[in-house]
Scaffold this motif. Structure first.
Motif, PDB file in Angstrom:
ATOM      1  N   THR A 136       0.841  -1.198   0.000  1.00 37.34           N
ATOM      2  CA  THR A 136       0.000   0.000   0.000  1.00 37.34           C
ATOM      3  C   THR A 136       0.876   1.248   0.000  1.00 37.34           C
ATOM      4  O   THR A 136       1.777   1.381   0.827  1.00 37.34           O
ATOM      5  N   LYS A 137       0.594   2.158  -0.944  1.00 36.48           N
ATOM      6  CA  LYS A 137       1.459   3.320  -1.136  1.00 36.48           C
ATOM      7  C   LYS A 137       0.693   4.634  -0.927  1.00 36.48           C
ATOM      8  O   LYS A 137      -0.513   4.721  -1.175  1.00 36.48           O
ATOM      9  N   VAL A 138       1.448   5.629  -0.466  1.00 29.80           N
ATOM     10  CA  VAL A 138       0.940   6.992  -0.315  1.00 29.80           C
ATOM     11  C   VAL A 138       1.740   7.869  -1.269  1.00 29.80           C
ATOM     12  O   VAL A 138       2.965   7.948  -1.169  1.00 29.80           O
ATOM     13  N   THR A 173       9.341   9.575  -0.247  1.00 28.69           N
ATOM     14  CA  THR A 173      10.447   9.501   0.718  1.00 28.69           C
ATOM     15  C   THR A 173      10.841   8.073   1.065  1.00 28.69           C
ATOM     16  O   THR A 173      11.912   7.854   1.625  1.00 28.69           O
ATOM     17  N   GLY A 174       9.971   7.120   0.753  1.00 28.96           N
ATOM     18  CA  GLY A 174      10.231   5.734   1.116  1.00 28.96           C
ATOM     19  C   GLY A 174       9.957   5.416   2.569  1.00 28.96           C
ATOM     20  O   GLY A 174      10.151   4.285   3.018  1.00 28.96           O
ATOM     21  N   LYS A 175       9.469   6.400   3.328  1.00 32.33           N
ATOM     22  CA  LYS A 175       9.209   6.184   4.744  1.00 32.33           C
ATOM     23  C   LYS A 175       7.909   5.413   4.970  1.00 32.33           C
ATOM     24  O   LYS A 175       6.939   5.573   4.233  1.00 32.33           O
ATOM     25  N   ARG A 176       7.924   4.593   6.018  1.00 30.52           N
ATOM     26  CA  ARG A 176       6.711   3.915   6.457  1.00 30.52           C
ATOM     27  C   ARG A 176       5.902   4.892   7.307  1.00 30.52           C
ATOM     28  O   ARG A 176       6.455   5.564   8.188  1.00 30.52           O
ATOM     29  N   VAL A 177       4.606   4.947   7.034  1.00 27.77           N
ATOM     30  CA  VAL A 177       3.746   5.899   7.728  1.00 27.77           C
ATOM     31  C   VAL A 177       2.440   5.239   8.139  1.00 27.77           C
ATOM     32  O   VAL A 177       2.072   4.171   7.636  1.00 27.77           O
ATOM     33  N   ILE A 178       1.761   5.900   9.036  1.00 18.87           N
ATOM     34  CA  ILE A 178       0.358   5.626   9.302  1.00 18.87           C
ATOM     35  C   ILE A 178      -0.430   6.729   8.618  1.00 18.87           C
ATOM     36  O   ILE A 178      -0.258   7.907   8.930  1.00 18.87           O
ATOM     37  N   ALA A 179      -1.242   6.337   7.656  1.00 23.08           N
ATOM     38  CA  ALA A 179      -2.112   7.290   6.983  1.00 23.08           C
ATOM     39  C   ALA A 179      -3.487   7.197   7.644  1.00 23.08           C
ATOM     40  O   ALA A 179      -4.137   6.147   7.590  1.00 23.08           O
ATOM     41  N   ASP A 218      -2.294  14.309   8.362  1.00 24.33           N
ATOM     42  CA  ASP A 218      -2.783  13.025   8.848  1.00 24.33           C
ATOM     43  C   ASP A 218      -1.875  11.869   8.446  1.00 24.33           C
ATOM     44  O   ASP A 218      -2.292  10.698   8.482  1.00 24.33           O
ATOM     45  N   LEU A 219      -0.643  12.199   8.049  1.00 28.44           N
ATOM     46  CA  LEU A 219       0.392  11.198   7.833  1.00 28.44           C
ATOM     47  C   LEU A 219       1.320  11.209   9.047  1.00 28.44           C
ATOM     48  O   LEU A 219       1.898  12.231   9.384  1.00 28.44           O
TER      49      LEU A 219
END
Length: 409
Positions: A136-138, A173-179, A218-219
């Motif tokens: 899953t991508k943002v 950015t390649g960072k893992r996030v909570i969206a 909200d990221l």
């Protein structure tokens, strides 16, 4: 706050929510049988402020401690364990915002919780996804916002929620996030396609994101998530086990009391007076007591991690103390899981020994307690936790606080 004041607050909260729990319990067996989702029951709990239990009084919540929250969740799980588990992601997201840095962003979320808004879960991906990979991508939309695309499974509680706590990876950015995705938009589709034999009405299913809009505010960087999150998530599953044991005690005792038939070789003329059968119910009751006590012990460790996190923000605790508190919470939840899974399952199985073949009646639906406990017990397999606990005891190897699941190598 004094011990007396804390006891009074818990008593007030129990009194406040008892009518909701009673109403929920009255329809739990039929919902489990029919598969009807508890939309109304969850909405009524949210409107009554249940989702804001941990929110500070200054921000419109009840200001409950973790011990108070989880004791109330055990009561809810005894009424309907599916609803307690459906709120798992919500309370975890609330916890994360509670330990976040103070500011307008945090206050906005606390206001949403106080207004009755709920958060669901969208983390797990299945199929060919590799361990540690996030499909899953943002993606930036070019206008200051972001778009989420992907599919999540086991989205417990999302179908009842206003926001989806979605684990994803940023393409820029390649960072893992909570969206934190608002579910009330065309780009979000939720399906109730969970086919497990237990916890049937948790609203667990598939979440599909197709250019779902999410604001940059909200990221949330995943690395900033509260460190005791896995222990917290596990604690809700422990709540399900404890609540299932308590519900089994209640329902099997009621069935035995009402039973009109007995056996010629029984130990009494009336089942409700048969000492052997009474012993069975007593053993189930003792298991439910032990389960609730274990949940309380884990709550204390989680409260310690929470308070240390706040102290760290204020410069009143060291990073080493923070790590130690989080390790203690993880260990406590793991030890509890290893103990409670077989304890509760065996206790509920044993409960059937107090009744005869009528206990297996589909109309009574007593087997839901075992099915629910078995399903909760299959999350985050306890056999791995037992090995890790042993490795800690023998070799001093700390337990991992975050792990992933994916296709075998």
């Amino acid at each position: 706050m004094t011990v007396l004041a804390t006891a009074n607050r818990l008593a007030e909260l129990k009194t406040r929510f008892a009518p909701h729990f009673e109403k929920i319990a009255a329809g739990a067996a039929e919902r489990d049988r029919s598969g009807e989702l508890p939309h109304q029951q969850v909405a009524e709990l949210a409107a009554a402020g249940f989702g804001a239990l941990r929110v500070p009084v200054s921000h419109g919540g009840a200001g409950a401690t973790l011990a108070e929250l989880f004791e109330l969740l055990v009561e809810l799980a005894a009424a309907d364990s599916s609803i307690a588990q459906a709120l798992r992601a919500h309370f975890a997201f609330v916890e994360d915002r509670l330990v976040a840095a103070p500011g307008p962003g945090r206050d906005k979320w606390l206001a949403r919780f106080a207004a009755g808004e709920l958060v669901g879960n969208s983390w797990t991906e299945i199929g060919t996804v590799k361990v540690g990979e996030v499909i899953t991508k943002v993606t930036p939309d070019g206008e200051g916002g972001f778009l989420v695309n992907g599919t999540k499974y086991y989205s417990t509680g999302s179908i009842f929620a206003d926001w989806l706590d979605t684990y994803a990876e940023r393409t820029d950015t390649g960072k893992r996030v909570i969206a934190a995705v608002n579910r009330h938009q065309p780009g979000v589709v939720l399906a109730d396609d969970w086919d497990g034999f237990g916890q049937r009405t948790t609203g667990t299913g598939t979440s599909t994101f197709t250019d779902a809009v999410v604001a940059e505010e909200d990221l949330i960087d995943f690395d900033t998530r509260f460190k005791y999150q896995t222990a917290f998530y596990q604690q809700v599953l422990l709540v399900v086990l404890a609540g299932s044991a308590k519900a089994a005690e209640r329902d099997f005792a009621a069935e035995q009391k009402a039973r009109k038939r007995t056996f010629s070789h029984g130990a009494a003329n009336v089942a409700a007076e048969d000492p052997q059968l009474l012993q069975v119910i007593g053993e189930v009751s003792a298991a439910a007591f032990a389960a609730a006590g274990t949940v309380e012990r884990v709550s204390q460790s989680l409260q310690g991690a929470y308070e240390t996190a706040l102290a760290l923000h204020e410069g009143e605790a060291t990073a080493e103390e923070d790590e130690a508190a989080n390790d203690a919470a993880e260990l406590a939840s793991a030890q509890a899981q290893v103990v409670l899974t077989p304890l509760v399952l065996n206790a509920i199985t044993h409960a059937f020994d107090a009744l005869a073949a009528s206990a297996t009646s589909v109309s009574k639906n007593l087997d839901r307690h075992w099915r629910n406990a078995r399903t909760a017990g299959n999350h985050n397999p306890w056999v791995f936790k037992a090995r890790l606990i042993g490795d800690l005891a023998v070799n001093g190897t700390e337990l991992p606080r975050v792990w992933a699941i994916g296709a075998s190598k």
